[in-house]
Write an enzyme that holds these catalytic residues in place. Structure first.
Site, PDB file in Angstrom:
ATOM      1  N   ASP A 144       0.012   0.646 -10.828  1.00  0.00           N
ATOM      2  CA  ASP A 144       1.432   0.914 -10.927  1.00  0.00           C
ATOM      3  C   ASP A 144       2.308   0.839 -12.118  1.00  0.00           C
ATOM      4  OD1 ASP A 144       1.633   1.912  -8.498  1.00  0.00           O
ATOM      5  OD2 ASP A 144       2.688   0.154  -7.742  1.00  0.00           O
ATOM      6  N   SER A 200       0.559  -8.785  -0.628  1.00  0.00           N
ATOM      7  CA  SER A 200       1.403  -7.897  -1.538  1.00  0.00           C
ATOM      8  C   SER A 200       1.483  -6.514  -0.708  1.00  0.00           C
ATOM      9  CB  SER A 200       0.468  -7.717  -2.801  1.00  0.00           C
ATOM     10  OG  SER A 200       1.193  -6.683  -3.528  1.00  0.00           O
ATOM     11  N   ARG A 227       5.915   6.512  -7.146  1.00  0.00           N
ATOM     12  CA  ARG A 227       6.338   6.003  -8.634  1.00  0.00           C
ATOM     13  C   ARG A 227       7.069   7.079  -9.544  1.00  0.00           C
ATOM     14  NH1 ARG A 227       6.512   2.076  -5.794  1.00  0.00           N
ATOM     15  NH2 ARG A 227       5.190   0.275  -5.796  1.00  0.00           N
ATOM     16  N   ASP A 276       8.094 -10.107  -7.602  1.00  0.00           N
ATOM     17  CA  ASP A 276       8.023  -9.899  -8.783  1.00  0.00           C
ATOM     18  C   ASP A 276       9.392  -9.581  -9.477  1.00  0.00           C
ATOM     19  OD1 ASP A 276       5.245 -10.346  -8.685  1.00  0.00           O
ATOM     20  OD2 ASP A 276       5.023  -7.946  -8.258  1.00  0.00           O
TER      21      ASP A 276
END
Length: 409
Positions: A127, A179, A98, A18
């Site tokens: 996320d 992923s 995160r 990404d």
């Protein structure tokens, strides 16, 4: 947000699929803006190799690679181990990571005078919420660019095509395009064959598991590990004092070798859908288990039972992006108070995916062998239980007599 005003963008950069294509995409779609990449090192090891060269080669003006591993464990992971917080058995590996990453990104964006922050989270995932709520806590007025909510790319297959067309080097291909999210605490796997819950994960396929082996591939001989805790924080393994990073790395090795910490669940995402994930958390699983065992002798019944309710709530709010909230602060303050006597040693036997309690001790233990024994003792009068039962059972007795009097079933 007016695109013409965006001259400098700070990008949350992992070097994965990404974010790799986002650098050229930003320059194409935001007036050839300057892109500053920021990568938070939370222990993803080999994934950081060549990251600086790749970011610059694909168009970034510079890159920050911030070592957040110690902060990640001490300030985010370990407090939740103390709490026993998890979300539907998931040990929160990505949810933990995160907030510190987004916090540092926001700080750098402010220092750099950036016009916007960009992230590569999809519009289907958790996320995006975790990043953006954390950014709001440290850069509340900063515009946020989320390409997955703007661009025409619809799938990871199209992402690969875009990368190939723009000469963006990738470490994946169409056949191994799971992923994944990796840090020192865990590794997650999603996508491909895992999207069908009927498919068993390919645990024994070479390259699928990265942090350990499947239980059937683990040794036939058990491994014993002794963990020491001070006020709910693990500080030593087998008598050796360790810092947070070394301790988790050591437990990852021991757990991984013995097939510990595999989880395959269909979880309820924050954005409203169910999603199937396979997680590797070898050292984390050992820490949660050992801490729980120690609390069984160190916490009184009412505190332990109430703390379990609080742990569930904390797991939910951490998963749901509320780390930087008043409620999280309040819960962690409560948890810290409960840990004042959670000091001692726990021995676990690791064997083919199992963690078996092999002994626990604490100077603050509430377990009294003389009271608990089935043999003769001098401290417990068993005749006292009759009066206790009569009083404790009085409401049930009164209720039963009322039903009989009124012919109620």
């Amino acid at each position: 947000m007016n695109k013409q005003d965006i001259k400098k963008v700070v990008l949350a950069y992992s070097g994965g699929l990404d974010t790799s294509i986002i650098i050229p995409w930003l320059k194409e779609n935001y007036n050839n803006c300057e892109v500053i990449a920021v990568s938070g090192n939370v222990g993803q090891a080999s994934e950081l190799e060549g990251l600086e060269e790749k970011a610059i080669k694909t168009g970034a003006s510079k890159i920050y690679i911030e070592d957040l591993t110690k902060e990640f464990l001490e300030d985010y992971v370990f407090p939740c181990v103390q709490a026993g917080a998890m979300y539907e058995d998931y040990l929160l590996g990505t949810a933990f990571a995160r907030p510190p990453i987004a916090k540092r990104i926001a700080e750098i964006a402010v220092a750099e005078g950036a016009d916007a922050i960009c992230h590569g989270c999809t519009g289907k995932g958790n996320d995006q919420v975790r990043f953006e709520l954390a950014i709001k806590a440290f850069a509340p007025d900063m515009p946020i660019i989320a390409p997955w909510r703007e661009w025409d790319i619809k799938s990871r297959e199209e992402e690969i095509e875009y990368a190939e067309a723009h000469n963006v080097p990738l470490k994946i291909n169409r056949e191994t395009n799971y992923s994944k999210d990796k840090n020192i605490w865990h590794l997650s796997h999603e996508g491909l064959d895992l999207e069908d819950p009927m498919n068993e994960p390919l645990y024994n396929k070479e390259g699928f598991l990265e942090m350990g082996v499947s239980p059937e591939m683990a040794p036939d001989k058990p491994t014993y590990v002794k963990i020491h805790f001070e006020k709910g924080i693990a500080t030593a393994i087998d008598g050796k004092e360790m810092g947070a990073v070394e301790l988790v790395e050591t437990l990852n090795k021991l757990g991984g070798e013995n097939g510990i910490g595999l989880l395959d669940i269909v979880e309820n995402r924050l954005v409203g859908m169910k999603c199937r994930g396979v997680y590797e958390t070898p050292g984390g699983a050992i820490l949660y288990k050992a801490h729980n065992v120690l609390e069984t002798i160190c916490l009184d019944k009412e505190t332990a039972h109430y703390k379990a309710l609080v742990a569930q709530k904390l797991g939910e709010i951490v998963y749901n992006a509320q780390w930087y909230s008043p409620l999280t602060e309040a819960i962690l303050a409560f948890v810290k108070k409960t840990q004042e006597t959670v000091t001692g040693d726990v021995t676990l036997k690791l064997y083919k995916g199992n963690m078996i309690n092999a002994g626990v001790s604490s100077p603050y233990s509430l377990y009294d062998p003389e009271i608990a024994t089935f043999d003769e003792d001098n401290v417990y009068n068993q005749a006292d239980s009759a009066g206790f039962i009569n009083l404790y059972g009085l409401p049930i007795k009164v209720y039963a007599k009322m039903k009989a009097k009124n012919n109620l079933k």
